[in-house]
Design a protein around this motif. Structure first.
Motif, PDB file in Angstrom:
ATOM      1  N   THR A  13      44.550 -10.781 -23.054  1.00 62.44           N
ATOM      2  CA  THR A  13      44.168 -11.523 -21.851  1.00 62.44           C
ATOM      3  C   THR A  13      45.362 -12.264 -21.264  1.00 62.44           C
ATOM      4  OG1 THR A  13      41.927 -11.806 -22.746  1.00 62.44           O
ATOM      5  CG2 THR A  13      42.561 -13.241 -20.943  1.00 62.44           C
ATOM      6  N   LYS A  14      46.244 -12.765 -22.124  1.00 67.09           N
ATOM      7  CA  LYS A  14      47.472 -13.409 -21.636  1.00 67.09           C
ATOM      8  C   LYS A  14      48.300 -12.426 -20.809  1.00 67.09           C
ATOM      9  CE  LYS A  14      48.339 -16.843 -25.294  1.00 67.09           C
ATOM     10  NZ  LYS A  14      49.226 -17.194 -26.420  1.00 67.09           N
ATOM     11  N   GLU A  15      48.399 -11.192 -21.289  1.00 67.26           N
ATOM     12  CA  GLU A  15      49.167 -10.177 -20.564  1.00 67.26           C
ATOM     13  C   GLU A  15      48.548  -9.901 -19.196  1.00 67.26           C
ATOM     14  OE1 GLU A  15      49.792  -6.639 -22.818  1.00 67.26           O
ATOM     15  OE2 GLU A  15      50.734  -7.674 -24.506  1.00 67.26           O
ATOM     16  N   LYS A  16      47.224  -9.819 -19.167  1.00 64.51           N
ATOM     17  CA  LYS A  16      46.539  -9.591 -17.892  1.00 64.51           C
ATOM     18  C   LYS A  16      46.790 -10.749 -16.934  1.00 64.51           C
ATOM     19  CE  LYS A  16      42.316  -8.839 -19.437  1.00 64.51           C
ATOM     20  NZ  LYS A  16      40.854  -8.519 -19.401  1.00 64.51           N
ATOM     21  N   TYR A  17      46.748 -11.964 -17.486  1.00 61.02           N
ATOM     22  CA  TYR A  17      46.950 -13.138 -16.636  1.00 61.02           C
ATOM     23  C   TYR A  17      48.382 -13.181 -16.095  1.00 61.02           C
ATOM     24  CZ  TYR A  17      47.223 -17.933 -15.038  1.00 61.02           C
ATOM     25  OH  TYR A  17      47.406 -19.050 -14.259  1.00 61.02           O
ATOM     26  N   ASN A  18      49.361 -12.877 -16.934  1.00 63.07           N
ATOM     27  CA  ASN A  18      50.749 -12.908 -16.490  1.00 63.07           C
ATOM     28  C   ASN A  18      51.005 -11.887 -15.382  1.00 63.07           C
ATOM     29  OD1 ASN A  18      51.606 -15.009 -18.165  1.00 63.07           O
ATOM     30  ND2 ASN A  18      52.056 -13.633 -19.870  1.00 63.07           N
ATOM     31  N   GLU A  19      50.339 -10.754 -15.463  1.00 62.96           N
ATOM     32  CA  GLU A  19      50.457  -9.754 -14.400  1.00 62.96           C
ATOM     33  C   GLU A  19      49.900 -10.298 -13.085  1.00 62.96           C
ATOM     34  OE1 GLU A  19      48.533  -6.205 -15.694  1.00 62.96           O
ATOM     35  OE2 GLU A  19      49.990  -5.773 -17.284  1.00 62.96           O
ATOM     36  N   VAL A  20      48.732 -10.937 -13.181  1.00 66.76           N
ATOM     37  CA  VAL A  20      48.122 -11.533 -11.996  1.00 66.76           C
ATOM     38  C   VAL A  20      49.006 -12.659 -11.449  1.00 66.76           C
ATOM     39  CG1 VAL A  20      46.139 -12.837 -11.128  1.00 66.76           C
ATOM     40  CG2 VAL A  20      45.782 -10.961 -12.724  1.00 66.76           C
ATOM     41  N   LYS A  21      49.549 -13.467 -12.354  1.00 58.16           N
ATOM     42  CA  LYS A  21      50.390 -14.590 -11.934  1.00 58.16           C
ATOM     43  C   LYS A  21      51.643 -14.101 -11.211  1.00 58.16           C
ATOM     44  CE  LYS A  21      52.627 -18.783 -13.662  1.00 58.16           C
ATOM     45  NZ  LYS A  21      52.824 -19.679 -14.814  1.00 58.16           N
ATOM     46  N   ASN A  22      52.307 -13.099 -11.770  1.00 60.87           N
ATOM     47  CA  ASN A  22      53.511 -12.571 -11.133  1.00 60.87           C
ATOM     48  C   ASN A  22      53.203 -12.012  -9.748  1.00 60.87           C
ATOM     49  OD1 ASN A  22      55.072 -13.216 -13.373  1.00 60.87           O
ATOM     50  ND2 ASN A  22      54.853 -11.192 -14.304  1.00 60.87           N
ATOM     51  N   LYS A  23      52.092 -11.292  -9.651  1.00 64.51           N
ATOM     52  CA  LYS A  23      51.689 -10.736  -8.361  1.00 64.51           C
ATOM     53  C   LYS A  23      51.395 -11.848  -7.358  1.00 64.51           C
ATOM     54  CE  LYS A  23      48.184  -7.827  -6.149  1.00 64.51           C
ATOM     55  NZ  LYS A  23      46.891  -7.128  -6.315  1.00 64.51           N
ATOM     56  N   THR A  24      50.717 -12.888  -7.825  1.00 63.15           N
ATOM     57  CA  THR A  24      50.366 -14.004  -6.947  1.00 63.15           C
ATOM     58  C   THR A  24      51.605 -14.745  -6.467  1.00 63.15           C
ATOM     59  OG1 THR A  24      48.267 -14.278  -8.128  1.00 63.15           O
ATOM     60  CG2 THR A  24      48.995 -16.112  -6.763  1.00 63.15           C
TER      61      THR A  24
END
Length: 219
Positions: free
Chosen positions: A88-99
């Motif tokens: 889930t951390k990996e998924k969040y970091n992907e979303v964060k970078n995109k944002t």
């Protein structure tokens, strides 16, 4: 009778411990599952909504992550819970970078539109939309906007402004060959002189402030 009561009391206490343990396990597992569900919900937001509310989203994320990690001692299958948290951390970091990329793009677009009063076409270094009829107005918009906001620009923004200004100047050379009037050319020259002086000062002071901040951070 006394012995029976003592045994019954011990049994009730043991049952209570078991119940508490089960409750703790359930609460810990719920925190892990809730953490995953929260990140999934972030992924489901549209880009504009996510960018606009990112500070709140990130704060809530950190709270949920803390709760999930705190409950690891109580979950029944710790290895599985840790794996879920890490995924889930990996998924969040992907979303964060995109944002963050989307937020930077939005800020850049806002800066460009304010300076030129025009949406970029073919990229923000493409000034083919500037012609002999509108170029004086473009320079006026640019210089007046810079003057009004010069104290608020960061060093990175000033670098971007400089690059756009140089691209606009390159376009002016082409426009001159398309019939730019002498009067408009003279007005543009005045605007360019005014901008150059103010920009040099802002660029110098921004660098000085940046160096001072870096020095304070190092101390």
């Amino acid at each position: 009778m006394k012995r029976f009561n003592l045994m019954l009391g011990a049994a009730l206490i043991a049952a209570g411990f078991t119940s508490c343990k089960n409750d703790a396990e359930m609460a810990a597992q719920d925190s892990v599952d809730g953490y995953e569900a929260y990140v999934d919900s972030i992924q489901g937001l549209d880009d504009e909504e996510r960018v606009a509310n990112w500070e709140t989203i990130d704060s809530e994320y950190n709270n949920r992550l803390s709760e999930a990690e705190s409950g690891l001692e109580s979950v029944k299958d710790r290895a599985a819970a840790e794996e879920k948290i890490n995924d889930t951390k990996e998924k969040y970091n992907e979303v964060k970078n995109k944002t963050m990329e989307e937020a930077n793009d939005a800020k850049e677009a806002s800066l460009y539109n304010g300076l030129f009063g025009h949406e970029p076409q073919g990229g923000n270094m493409d000034f083919t939309w500037v012609n002999k009829d509108n170029i004086l107005g473009v320079y006026k918009q640019f210089v007046e906007t810079f003057e009004a906001n010069k104290d608020s620009y960061s060093r990175d923004q000033l670098d971007m402004i400089k690059a756009w200004y140089e691209a606009l100047d390159a376009r002016k050379n082409t426009v001159e060959e398309q019939g730019l009037t002498t009067e408009d050319n003279m007005e543009i020259a005045k605007l360019k002189t005014s901008f150059a002086t103010k920009f040099a000062w802002e660029r110098m002071t921004a660098k000085g402030e940046e160096n001072e901040e870096a020095k304070e951070a190092a101390e």
